[in-house]
Design a protein around this motif. Structure first.
Motif, PDB file in Angstrom:
ATOM      1  N   THR A   2      -1.934  -7.996  -6.642  1.00 46.86           N
ATOM      2  CA  THR A   2      -0.490  -8.128  -6.412  1.00 46.86           C
ATOM      3  C   THR A   2      -0.279  -9.337  -5.513  1.00 46.86           C
ATOM      4  O   THR A   2      -1.231  -9.816  -4.876  1.00 46.86           O
ATOM      5  CB  THR A   2       0.108  -6.871  -5.746  1.00 46.86           C
ATOM      6  N   ARG A  54       3.064  -9.845  -3.665  1.00 45.96           N
ATOM      7  CA  ARG A  54       4.260  -9.820  -2.798  1.00 45.96           C
ATOM      8  C   ARG A  54       3.827  -9.980  -1.339  1.00 45.96           C
ATOM      9  O   ARG A  54       2.701  -9.604  -0.962  1.00 45.96           O
ATOM     10  CB  ARG A  54       5.080  -8.547  -3.034  1.00 45.96           C
ATOM     11  N   ARG A 105       2.287  -7.023   0.727  1.00 45.47           N
ATOM     12  CA  ARG A 105       1.347  -6.194  -0.043  1.00 45.47           C
ATOM     13  C   ARG A 105       0.279  -5.535   0.845  1.00 45.47           C
ATOM     14  O   ARG A 105      -0.081  -6.049   1.905  1.00 45.47           O
ATOM     15  CB  ARG A 105       0.659  -7.037  -1.119  1.00 45.47           C
ATOM     16  N   PHE A 106      -0.275  -4.447   0.312  1.00 45.15           N
ATOM     17  CA  PHE A 106      -1.329  -3.690   0.992  1.00 45.15           C
ATOM     18  C   PHE A 106      -2.716  -4.164   0.541  1.00 45.15           C
ATOM     19  O   PHE A 106      -3.717  -3.940   1.213  1.00 45.15           O
ATOM     20  CB  PHE A 106      -1.127  -2.205   0.638  1.00 45.15           C
ATOM     21  N   GLY A 107      -2.774  -4.837  -0.629  1.00 45.08           N
ATOM     22  CA  GLY A 107      -4.042  -5.091  -1.321  1.00 45.08           C
ATOM     23  C   GLY A 107      -5.122  -5.807  -0.520  1.00 45.08           C
ATOM     24  O   GLY A 107      -6.311  -5.649  -0.801  1.00 45.08           O
ATOM     25  N   ALA A 121      -2.714  -2.054  -7.269  1.00 47.01           N
ATOM     26  CA  ALA A 121      -1.653  -1.070  -7.075  1.00 47.01           C
ATOM     27  C   ALA A 121      -1.245  -0.535  -8.446  1.00 47.01           C
ATOM     28  O   ALA A 121      -1.800  -0.929  -9.484  1.00 47.01           O
ATOM     29  CB  ALA A 121      -0.449  -1.736  -6.415  1.00 47.01           C
ATOM     30  N   GLU A 122      -0.256   0.342  -8.429  1.00 48.32           N
ATOM     31  CA  GLU A 122       0.349   0.855  -9.665  1.00 48.32           C
ATOM     32  C   GLU A 122       1.844   0.617  -9.524  1.00 48.32           C
ATOM     33  O   GLU A 122       2.436   1.067  -8.543  1.00 48.32           O
ATOM     34  CB  GLU A 122       0.027   2.345  -9.757  1.00 48.32           C
ATOM     35  N   TYR A 123       2.432  -0.115 -10.440  1.00 46.41           N
ATOM     36  CA  TYR A 123       3.878  -0.341 -10.407  1.00 46.41           C
ATOM     37  C   TYR A 123       4.489   0.437 -11.574  1.00 46.41           C
ATOM     38  O   TYR A 123       4.211   0.150 -12.744  1.00 46.41           O
ATOM     39  CB  TYR A 123       4.199  -1.828 -10.565  1.00 46.41           C
ATOM     40  N   ASN A 124       5.325   1.429 -11.237  1.00 44.63           N
ATOM     41  CA  ASN A 124       5.961   2.265 -12.259  1.00 44.63           C
ATOM     42  C   ASN A 124       4.958   2.753 -13.300  1.00 44.63           C
ATOM     43  O   ASN A 124       5.137   2.587 -14.504  1.00 44.63           O
ATOM     44  CB  ASN A 124       7.143   1.522 -12.901  1.00 44.63           C
ATOM     45  N   ARG A 125       3.899   3.348 -12.761  1.00 48.59           N
ATOM     46  CA  ARG A 125       2.820   3.962 -13.567  1.00 48.59           C
ATOM     47  C   ARG A 125       2.087   2.963 -14.442  1.00 48.59           C
ATOM     48  O   ARG A 125       1.427   3.343 -15.419  1.00 48.59           O
ATOM     49  CB  ARG A 125       3.349   5.116 -14.441  1.00 48.59           C
ATOM     50  N   TYR A 154      -4.869   1.980  -5.305  1.00 48.83           N
ATOM     51  CA  TYR A 154      -4.188   2.656  -4.192  1.00 48.83           C
ATOM     52  C   TYR A 154      -2.775   3.005  -4.622  1.00 48.83           C
ATOM     53  O   TYR A 154      -2.151   2.298  -5.413  1.00 48.83           O
ATOM     54  CB  TYR A 154      -4.199   1.781  -2.928  1.00 48.83           C
ATOM     55  N   GLY A 155      -2.308   4.159  -4.089  1.00 47.11           N
ATOM     56  CA  GLY A 155      -0.972   4.635  -4.450  1.00 47.11           C
ATOM     57  C   GLY A 155      -0.977   6.153  -4.411  1.00 47.11           C
ATOM     58  O   GLY A 155      -1.954   6.767  -3.973  1.00 47.11           O
ATOM     59  N   SER A 156       0.123   6.765  -4.921  1.00 47.67           N
ATOM     60  CA  SER A 156       0.237   8.222  -4.824  1.00 47.67           C
ATOM     61  C   SER A 156      -0.927   8.922  -5.532  1.00 47.67           C
ATOM     62  O   SER A 156      -1.421   9.947  -5.060  1.00 47.67           O
ATOM     63  CB  SER A 156       1.578   8.693  -5.393  1.00 47.67           C
ATOM     64  N   ARG A 184      -3.369   5.852 -13.019  1.00 54.12           N
ATOM     65  CA  ARG A 184      -2.741   5.596 -14.331  1.00 54.12           C
ATOM     66  C   ARG A 184      -2.827   4.121 -14.689  1.00 54.12           C
ATOM     67  O   ARG A 184      -3.118   3.767 -15.839  1.00 54.12           O
ATOM     68  CB  ARG A 184      -1.283   6.088 -14.301  1.00 54.12           C
ATOM     69  N   TRP A 232      -1.613   3.047   4.575  1.00 54.62           N
ATOM     70  CA  TRP A 232      -0.537   2.089   4.277  1.00 54.62           C
ATOM     71  C   TRP A 232       0.502   2.058   5.397  1.00 54.62           C
ATOM     72  O   TRP A 232       0.771   1.016   5.991  1.00 54.62           O
ATOM     73  CB  TRP A 232       0.108   2.502   2.942  1.00 54.62           C
TER      74      TRP A 232
HETATM   75  C1  LIG Z   1       7.956  -1.976  -8.225  1.00 55.44           C
HETATM   76  C2  LIG Z   1       7.127  -0.871  -7.606  1.00 55.44           C
HETATM   77  C3  LIG Z   1       6.770   0.211  -8.359  1.00 55.44           C
HETATM   78  C4  LIG Z   1       5.972   1.216  -7.811  1.00 55.44           C
HETATM   79  N1  LIG Z   1       5.544   2.239  -8.606  1.00 55.44           N
HETATM   80  C5  LIG Z   1       4.594   3.080  -8.137  1.00 55.44           C
HETATM   81  C6  LIG Z   1       3.948   3.997  -9.024  1.00 55.44           C
HETATM   82  O1  LIG Z   1       4.221   4.076 -10.199  1.00 55.44           O
HETATM   83  N2  LIG Z   1       2.970   4.801  -8.509  1.00 55.44           N
HETATM   84  C7  LIG Z   1       2.602   4.739  -7.177  1.00 55.44           C
HETATM   85  O2  LIG Z   1       1.707   5.457  -6.768  1.00 55.44           O
HETATM   86  N3  LIG Z   1       3.216   3.873  -6.321  1.00 55.44           N
HETATM   87  C8  LIG Z   1       4.178   3.054  -6.761  1.00 55.44           C
HETATM   88  N4  LIG Z   1       4.780   2.153  -5.926  1.00 55.44           N
HETATM   89  C9  LIG Z   1       4.450   2.196  -4.477  1.00 55.44           C
HETATM   90  C10 LIG Z   1       3.165   1.416  -4.244  1.00 55.44           C
HETATM   91  O3  LIG Z   1       2.055   2.276  -4.375  1.00 55.44           O
HETATM   92  C11 LIG Z   1       3.120   0.769  -2.870  1.00 55.44           C
HETATM   93  O4  LIG Z   1       4.323   0.064  -2.598  1.00 55.44           O
HETATM   94  C12 LIG Z   1       1.980  -0.233  -2.792  1.00 55.44           C
HETATM   95  O5  LIG Z   1       1.888  -0.721  -1.476  1.00 55.44           O
HETATM   96  C13 LIG Z   1       2.207  -1.380  -3.770  1.00 55.44           C
HETATM   97  O6  LIG Z   1       1.109  -2.265  -3.798  1.00 55.44           O
HETATM   98  P1  LIG Z   1       1.191  -3.700  -3.092  1.00 55.44           P
HETATM   99  O7  LIG Z   1       1.435  -3.415  -1.624  1.00 55.44           O
HETATM  100  O8  LIG Z   1      -0.141  -4.309  -3.330  1.00 55.44           O
HETATM  101  O9  LIG Z   1       2.320  -4.458  -3.704  1.00 55.44           O
HETATM  102  C14 LIG Z   1       5.577   1.149  -6.450  1.00 55.44           C
HETATM  103  C15 LIG Z   1       5.971   0.043  -5.686  1.00 55.44           C
HETATM  104  C16 LIG Z   1       6.726  -0.962  -6.246  1.00 55.44           C
HETATM  105  C17 LIG Z   1       7.083  -2.168  -5.415  1.00 55.44           C
END
Ligand SMILES: Cc1cc2nc3c(=O)[nH]c(=O)nc-3n(C[C@H](O)[C@H](O)[C@H](O)COP(=O)(O)O)c2cc1C
Length: 209
Positions: free
Chosen positions: A23, A25, A28-30, A96-100, A127-129, A134, A166
């Motif tokens: 990612t 942005r 970001r956490f990455g 990360a996962e953005y919108n699954r 990383y994520g929920s 997915r 995070w």
């Molecule tokens: C556009 C967007 C969509 C996201 N969709 C999900 C998701 O589908 N599943 C999830 O676990 N987290 C989701 N998140 C929360 C991310 O896990 C969390 O923001 C994470 O820090 C994103 O990675 P990044 O920091 O590298 O950008 C979403 C975040 C963003 C910005």
């Protein structure tokens, strides 16, 4: 035949592993999981490890006449990206996962190379929920089309642990159960990287096969 620029390494050479931060942005956490796995992987004597940051390769949404499997890319950043990707024997995608789904910037970067990925292994840290499980399953399918070998084991920083790291600033290294997971994944990555490097040395990669 389209060469992937990496004909494989001799038995004694270190395997080169690229860790891709997926990612871009600003907040970001990455970076944190990328640094954590780099520290772990660097402790293995047979590996040479480098972080690749997609921020350093700001490519437009795919805008070439075809995949570089068949037509060389015109965009200069894409050419630089392909050259960099070609250097490695295997990859760890930190995602990360953005919108699954797979973050778009990562999918775009995957699309911008082809022979450079071929016949090499791919491992994943999410990383994520649900630890980006997915998105990583989708990436495994993409990896097959790119003729990569995805490892069975992935590392998933998830749920309360992801939130603690995070939002709460908890060190990833303190999530001790991840260590075994990461070691298993690295073992599998090394096995495949070594086997496929030897195979590429014996028989150069053709984009058609
Ligand atoms: C556009 C967007 C969509 C996201 N969709 C999900 C998701 O589908 N599943 C999830 O676990 N987290 C989701 N998140 C929360 C991310 O896990 C969390 O923001 C994470 O820090 C994103 O990675 P990044 O920091 O590298 O950008 C979403 C975040 C963003 C910005």
């Amino acid at each position: 035949m389209v060469s992937n620029g990496n004909p494989g390494r001799s038995a004694m050479a270190k395997l080169k592993i690229g860790i891709i931060i997926s990612t871009t942005r600003a907040a970001r956490f990455g970076d944190r999981p990328a640094k954590w796995i780099k520290d772990m992987a660097s402790r293995r004597e047979n590996l040479e490890v480098e972080i690749l940051d997609l921020r350093d390769y700001p490519m437009p949404f795919f805008d070439e006449v075809a995949s570089n499997a068949s037509v060389p890319s015109q965009n200069e950043v894409a050419q630089r990206w392909q050259k960099k990707v070609a250097e490695f024997d295997g990859y760890i995608f930190v995602t990360a996962e953005y919108n699954r789904g797979v973050p778009a910037v990562l999918k775009n970067a995957l699309d911008y190379a082809y022979p450079e990925w071929n016949k090499k292994p791919a491992a994943f840290i999410g990383y994520g929920s649900v630890g980006a499980a997915r998105a990583i399953e989708q990436l495994r399918l993409v990896a097959v089309e790119l003729q990569m070998a995805p490892t069975r084991t992935g590392v998933h920083i998830q749920g309360a642990d992801f939130l603690a790291a995070w939002k709460g600033g908890k060190e990833i290294a303190k999530l001790t159960y991840l260590q075994q997971n990461a070691n298993d994944m690295l073992d599998q990555l090394v096995w495949w990287a070594s086997a496929l490097s030897a195979a590429r040395e014996r028989s150069p990669v053709s984009a058609i096969l």
